[in-house]
Design a protein around this motif. Sequence first.
Motif, short mmCIF file in Angstrom:
data_model
loop_
_atom_site.label_atom_id
_atom_site.label_comp_id
_atom_site.label_asym_id
_atom_site.label_seq_id
_atom_site.Cartn_x
_atom_site.Cartn_y
_atom_site.Cartn_z
N ARG A 175 -6.91 0.78 5.81
CA ARG A 175 -8.06 0.60 7.00
C ARG A 175 -9.17 1.46 6.54
NH1 ARG A 175 -5.43 -3.46 7.17
NH2 ARG A 175 -4.22 -4.11 8.87
N ARG A 188 -13.20 0.79 5.66
CA ARG A 188 -14.22 1.22 6.40
C ARG A 188 -15.36 2.00 5.67
NH1 ARG A 188 -9.96 2.32 10.26
NH2 ARG A 188 -10.50 4.68 9.80
N ASP A 227 -13.06 -2.28 11.89
CA ASP A 227 -13.44 -2.94 10.95
C ASP A 227 -14.97 -3.08 11.05
OD1 ASP A 227 -14.29 -4.71 8.93
OD2 ASP A 227 -12.39 -5.91 9.28
N ARG A 270 -9.66 -5.95 9.63
CA ARG A 270 -8.89 -4.80 8.92
C ARG A 270 -8.93 -3.91 9.85
NH1 ARG A 270 -6.57 -8.22 7.40
NH2 ARG A 270 -5.31 -6.97 6.26
N THR A 320 -10.87 -6.36 0.19
CA THR A 320 -10.09 -5.90 1.15
C THR A 320 -8.56 -5.88 0.76
OG1 THR A 320 -9.68 -7.99 2.25
CG2 THR A 320 -11.82 -6.78 2.88
#
Length: 340
Positions: free
Chosen positions: A161, A165, A41, A37, A148
């Motif tokens: 994203r 994270r 990531d 990702r 995700t």
Amino acid sequence: MSPWHASAAEPASPDALRVLRPPVPVDVALTLRPLQRGTADPTVRATSQGVWLTRRERVDGRPLPATLLLQPGPEGTVTVRAWGPAAAAAAGRAEALLGLPDDGWAGFDALLAGGAGRALPAPLREARRRTPGLRLPGAGALAAQLMTVVLEQKVTHDQARHGWRSLVRLAHEVQDATAPGPVPAGMLLPPAPEAVLAVPSWQWHTRAWVQPAQQRALLEVVRRADAVDRLGEATPAWDPAAAAGLARTLLRIPGIGPWTVAEALQRSHGAADLVSVGDFHVAHLVGQVFTGSRTDDAGMLRLLAPWAGHRQRVVRLIGLAGIRKERFGARMAPTDMRRF
């Protein structure tokens, strides 16, 4: 020679070591790219040494930590190194991660070699010729894959994203998620369900940029994580009928729709025939490639119908052909509920 095995130093001695000699070409980076990702990531990282993945592998029904490093080598070999309590189990998953048990590409290539191949636009035929090592990964860990994807629902690329994270790091603050082994700086284990549930509600918005609907859907997945993972383990990968049945079951989770299910199963089970219906871009791009004009979801499914059983393979090839969707307006602005 690939830069991955040019001069990188060998990592520390692993707890499990395997050398795969696949009977078919496999491009490690290309195959595993959908699992990453973004370049930052914390759970998947491509470096000069290879592709690193941190995982929570179920061993005797318990999720245990592991780190994997998959390195392409000479003559098509792949070296698999693993660290942590679940090292052996993680290393044993390497073939599935690389999509090696999937024999569907042989059927797809047979279609291309026959008359049906002429119906596939030339850029896609060329993309397949250039990427014989493309596979569909079977990463397992269905609950983590759903997490995700939920963070990608109806938001911009950057929001998605950033959300993943941030969630990994927030969960790490609640429960240590240090990855075993000599991992690149900043890598952590995927978030444990109990840690996600313990993240203070206000931090979802102020630090993770996660919208309320996403938060609700993600928490629904997390509360069912054990059952979701057991269901995923019981469902064979690269089996279109099995994937369709699993998709119907997952749709019962509040906040989880067809797009989320398709995207997750494409990564966890190599779902070769599940198309991301409802995607902001995919239908337009499929229409543009096949007809020169945009289309909607119904039109996309009609165009992909001749490739039943392989529709997601066709979509992957569109992405690799370098074709970009025509733009007819400004980019979507990110939604930021933190201002309200």
